[in-house]
Design a protein around this motif. Structure first.
Motif, mmCIF file in Angstrom:
data_model
loop_
_atom_site.group_PDB
_atom_site.id
_atom_site.type_symbol
_atom_site.label_atom_id
_atom_site.label_comp_id
_atom_site.label_asym_id
_atom_site.label_seq_id
_atom_site.Cartn_x
_atom_site.Cartn_y
_atom_site.Cartn_z
ATOM 1 N N LYS A 135 0.399 -0.455 0.121
ATOM 2 C CA LYS A 135 0.281 -0.217 0.182
ATOM 3 C C LYS A 135 0.995 1.143 -0.107
ATOM 4 N N GLY A 136 2.365 0.592 1.201
ATOM 5 C CA GLY A 136 2.613 1.941 0.640
ATOM 6 C C GLY A 136 3.442 2.763 -0.552
ATOM 7 N N LYS A 137 3.995 1.988 -0.615
ATOM 8 C CA LYS A 137 4.244 2.367 -2.447
ATOM 9 C C LYS A 137 3.651 2.438 -3.638
ATOM 10 N N ALA A 138 1.963 2.168 -3.242
ATOM 11 C CA ALA A 138 0.801 2.387 -4.357
ATOM 12 C C ALA A 138 0.774 3.725 -4.255
ATOM 13 N N TYR A 139 0.613 4.565 -2.886
ATOM 14 C CA TYR A 139 0.775 5.837 -2.395
ATOM 15 C C TYR A 139 1.925 6.507 -2.840
ATOM 16 N N PHE A 141 3.396 5.558 -5.850
ATOM 17 C CA PHE A 141 3.340 6.136 -7.094
ATOM 18 C C PHE A 141 2.478 7.149 -7.677
ATOM 19 N N TRP A 142 1.399 6.808 -6.462
ATOM 20 C CA TRP A 142 0.195 7.957 -6.896
ATOM 21 C C TRP A 142 0.789 9.160 -7.081
ATOM 22 N N PHE A 143 1.604 9.628 -5.869
ATOM 23 C CA PHE A 143 1.746 10.521 -5.444
ATOM 24 C C PHE A 143 2.855 11.282 -6.625
ATOM 25 N N VAL A 144 4.025 11.149 -6.986
ATOM 26 C CA VAL A 144 4.677 10.971 -8.034
ATOM 27 C C VAL A 144 4.805 10.814 -9.824
ATOM 28 N N GLY A 145 3.361 10.575 -9.348
ATOM 29 C CA GLY A 145 2.765 10.294 -10.873
ATOM 30 C C GLY A 145 1.834 11.337 -10.704
ATOM 31 N N LEU A 146 2.289 12.400 -10.293
ATOM 32 C CA LEU A 146 1.312 13.945 -10.344
ATOM 33 C C LEU A 146 0.105 13.552 -10.213
ATOM 34 N N PHE A 147 -0.198 12.758 -8.296
ATOM 35 C CA PHE A 147 -1.417 12.620 -7.901
ATOM 36 C C PHE A 147 -2.274 11.714 -9.408
ATOM 37 N N GLY A 148 -1.759 11.150 -8.976
ATOM 38 C CA GLY A 148 -2.848 10.048 -9.707
ATOM 39 C C GLY A 148 -3.019 10.260 -10.964
ATOM 40 N N ILE A 149 -2.619 10.878 -11.699
ATOM 41 C CA ILE A 149 -3.037 11.602 -13.128
ATOM 42 C C ILE A 149 -2.481 10.488 -14.283
ATOM 43 N N LEU A 150 -0.760 10.137 -14.234
ATOM 44 C CA LEU A 150 -0.338 9.453 -14.897
ATOM 45 C C LEU A 150 -0.077 7.901 -15.161
ATOM 46 N N GLY A 151 -1.456 7.897 -14.100
ATOM 47 C CA GLY A 151 -1.609 6.034 -13.573
ATOM 48 C C GLY A 151 -0.612 5.379 -13.576
ATOM 49 N N PHE A 155 -0.776 1.064 -13.066
ATOM 50 C CA PHE A 155 1.214 -0.324 -13.149
ATOM 51 C C PHE A 155 1.710 -0.962 -12.436
ATOM 52 N N TYR A 156 1.587 -0.518 -11.156
ATOM 53 C CA TYR A 156 2.112 -0.564 -10.251
ATOM 54 C C TYR A 156 1.252 -2.283 -9.779
ATOM 55 N N LEU A 157 0.016 -2.037 -9.775
ATOM 56 C CA LEU A 157 -0.759 -3.030 -9.439
ATOM 57 C C LEU A 157 -1.056 -3.798 -10.368
ATOM 58 N N GLY A 158 -0.802 -3.951 -11.573
ATOM 59 C CA GLY A 158 -0.691 -4.902 -13.085
ATOM 60 C C GLY A 158 -1.946 -4.517 -13.544
ATOM 61 N N LEU A 181 -7.364 7.942 -4.805
ATOM 62 C CA LEU A 181 -6.815 8.386 -3.516
ATOM 63 C C LEU A 181 -7.437 7.536 -2.078
ATOM 64 N N PHE A 182 -8.542 7.704 -2.878
ATOM 65 C CA PHE A 182 -9.674 7.050 -1.328
ATOM 66 C C PHE A 182 -9.514 5.723 -1.397
ATOM 67 N N ALA A 183 -9.526 5.167 -2.863
ATOM 68 C CA ALA A 183 -10.116 3.919 -3.326
ATOM 69 C C ALA A 183 -8.267 2.614 -2.547
ATOM 70 N N LEU A 184 -7.727 3.581 -3.132
ATOM 71 C CA LEU A 184 -5.953 2.649 -3.921
ATOM 72 C C LEU A 184 -5.772 1.366 -2.452
ATOM 73 N N SER A 185 -5.843 1.793 -1.115
ATOM 74 C CA SER A 185 -6.364 1.165 -0.168
ATOM 75 C C SER A 185 -6.758 -0.372 -0.090
#
Length: 208
Positions: A135-139, A141-151, A155-158, A181-185
């Motif tokens: 979950k930490g890595k997923a969040y 990737f969400w952050f560094v991917g322009l707050f989820g915009i780059l997806g 990709f990390y979740l397959g 952001l809210f559903a990622l967990s």
């Protein structure tokens, strides 16, 4: 596996694909009658996959292509349908069930005829997905991917299909990225459970 056994498996695959064609036509007819049918990429992919593999199986039975080539086609179609199944969230349940049955039958054919050589291809495709996701890595990737915009988190979740969709649409105009952001967990938990089931299925195929 002897050549005669491979030929028999190809005959069985031909029959299964004929049945799949009939089932696809029945499903589409039912959906059209109930006004539920909406042409989608998944429905098109299923139809194209059945038609393509039917032609390839016929070519093998006539001696025009090798079994290795036929197996490559099954692996390719497996990847296509799996990707579209992941991307099409609003698809009819009947089309989804048909797509999942096709994936299962393709895996069975690859496992029985291709042996360890072709199963290694599937392993290579899915190895990263089988790893337990954090979950930490997923969040992250969400952050560094322009707050989820780059997806990147997808990709990390397959989830390659929706990852590409997020990348091309700006996270579906930012709304999808915000939702994630809210559903990622929960997405991470569901993906880990799904990966475990797929790993068990592949292990079962390897044991045949």
């Amino acid at each position: 596996m002897r050549k005669s056994e491979k030929y028999e498996m190809a005959l069985a695959a031909e029959k299964a694909l004929d049945n799949a064609t009939q089932k696809y036509q029945e499903v589409i007819a039912e959906l059209k009658e109930s006004d539920e049918y909406k042409e989608s990429n998944l429905a098109i992919a299923v139809n194209d996959s059945i038609r393509n593999l039917s032609r390839k199986v016929e070519a093998y039975l006539e001696g025009r292509i090798s079994m290795d080539k036929l197996l490559d086609e099954f692996v390719f179609e497996y990847e296509i349908i799996e990707g579209e199944l992941e991307f099409e969230k609003q698809e009819s349940a009947k089309i989804k069930r048909l797509a999942k049955r096709l994936l299962s039958s393709y895996q069975d054919f690859i496992g029985k005829v291709g042996g360890s050589k072709k199963l290694k291809i599937l392993e290579k495709i899915e190895r990263q997905s089988f790893e337990k996701k954090s979950k930490g890595k997923a969040y992250l990737f969400w952050f560094v991917g322009l707050f989820g915009i780059l997806g990147l988190h997808r990709f990390y979740l397959g989830k390659t299909g929706t990852g590409i969709g997020w990348l091309l649409s700006g996270g579906v105009l930012g709304l999808g990225a915000l939702y994630d952001l809210f559903a990622l967990s929960q997405m991470v938990e569901e993906q880990n459970m799904y990966n475990e089931l797929r790993a068990a299925k592949l292990k079962q195929l390897k044991g045949r």
